[in-house]
Design an enzyme around this catalytic site. Structure first.
Site: not given
Ligand SMILES: Cc1ncc(COP(=O)(O)O)c(C=O)c1O
Length: 406
Positions: A226, A123, A203, A364, A200
């Site tokens: 999220k 991202h 998600q 993104c 990261d």
């Protein structure tokens, strides 16, 4: 235990509505998930009953808010199995967490000629902060590529890691391809060369159990919005011994121990990285999102969402002209696609008018678009409140649009 999805849906009143006279089908949870009543009510309760600024008040309201706020730090620690609460720093979100590390770790440890490795599927939030750091310091960014299937080519790490590598920063789950990356392997390999790793997890956290100790991650970052929590709150997990060596990111109240014009001393962890009044109400409500997920059982959530993903993938593959980006077997949460000869924006606009919320565009992730040589895509993404019936509605709508638009 199987999940009772209709009961779960009752926890999310926003889902029970019509848009353009059609029942809402919300397939955009990777952008932001909806919030259960428990989260919404907590925020309201705080404001109705005990709002006050935390850590500094000598009164009942401030004390109660402080206790609740710090209680959420404990919940996060438990949720990702961190070894201490001092390793949990509240930020505005994944983006700010990564910028914090790029700035602070970068200032302390990255010098001219050093290298940072990121992957081709990141991202923008996990690309641009490193580029800014590289520009500031005269460092270099190296890129770990992926195959067309969406699988990272981790065998290439061998040649990418050199004695100049300072950090590898990689997504746990890709927001475009849905690939679940083999981060434990990556971390192990990086550590063998003395390289630190940031994961990261934006998600990943709502789809699967995360154990930062087992992973041995140096940094793990994610956003509350999220994972059924409020927006404006994120987490930076960092190993204590690394955070201790990093300078403050921002200066202000809370992050200091003592301020003199001749020099200032800084607060202990994690407050050293939490300058100013934080997003008190959102952090406190975030605690309810964590409890909600823990109550459902994260293993049950993973199994259910993977079933949905498999069901939707099989149905979509039957649509003429369907091109799915990201077909790796280790995948979760999202399906990104195009239909040959139809613009993704037309699909998104028409689906919206049919009550179906999807994401369109470059997601993104320009480098992923460049990999597949596409300008834009459509993405559907799942959360625990989605159903196979909604997948059916979506697939039927898509079939109609293929006839109309092709
Ligand atoms: C993989 C990934 N990383 C980072 C981000 C940025 O998250 P936020 O906007 O909450 O900071 C996103 C958001 O979509 C994402 O999917």
């Amino acid at each position: 235990m199987t999940l009772d999805i209709s009961k779960i849906r009752n926890d999310f009143p926003i889902l029970n509505q019509q848009v353009y006279n059609k029942p809402l089908v919300y397939l955009d949870s990777a952008a932001s998930s909806q919030k259960p009543l428990q989260v919404l009510k907590k925020e309201e309760q705080l404001h109705l009953e005990y709002y006050g600024n935390i850590h500094r008040g000598a009164h009942f309201l401030a004390d109660k808010a402080t206790v609740e706020f710090e209680g959420v730090r404990d919940l996060v620690q438990d949720f990702i199995n961190a070894s201490s609460r001092e390793e949990i720093v509240f930020t505005k979100g994944t983006t700010e967490s990564i910028n914090l590390v790029a700035s602070s770790f970068g200032d302390a440890f990255v010098t001219e000629g050093d290298e940072i490795i990121i992957s081709e599927m990141e991202h923008h939030a996990n690309i641009v902060p490193w580029q800014l750091l590289a520009q500031r310091k005269g460092a270099t960014i190296k890129v770990l590529p992926f195959l067309d299937s969406g699988e990272l080519q981790i065998e290439k790490l061998d040649e990418l890691i050199t004695e100049k590598t300072k950090l590898i920063s990689v997504a746990h789950v890709s927001n475009v391809l849905g690939t679940v990356n083999p981060i434990k392997k990556i971390i192990k390999q990086a550590h063998e060369s003395g390289v630190k790793v940031l994961i990261d997890g934006a998600q990943a956290v709502k789809h699967m159990a995360v154990d930062v100790l087992d992973l041995d991650a140096d940094f793990y970052v994610f956003s509350a919005h999220k994972m059924y929590g409020p927006n404006g709150v994120g987490v930076l997990y960092g190993k204590k011994e690394i955070l201790e060596q990093m300078p403050p990111y921002q200066g202000g109240g809370e992050m200091i121990s003592e301020v003199k014009f001749g020099g200032t001393t800084f607060n202990e962890l994690p407050y050293k990285f939490e300058a100013g009044t934080p997003n008190i109400s959102s952090v406190i409500a975030f605690g309810e999102a964590i409890k909600y997920l823990q109550n459902l059982g994260i293993k049950e959530v993973t199994a259910y969402e993977n079933k949905l993903l498999g069901y939707a993938t099989e149905k979509l593959q039957q649509i003429p002209g369907m091109i799915i980006y990201g077909t790796h077997h280790c995948k979760t949460g999202v399906i990104t696609f195009n239909i040959d000869g139809i613009h993704s924006f037309d699909l998104g606009t028409m689906l919206d008018k049919m009550g179906i919320a999807v994401r369109t565009g470059r997601l993104c992730a320009d480098p992923v678009m460049d990999h597949y040589k596409v300008q834009s895509t459509v993405r559907i993404s799942f959360a625990v409140y989605n159903t196979t019936e909604e997948v059916d509605i979506f697939v039927e709508a898509l079939k109609k649009l293929v006839v109309m638009l092709a």
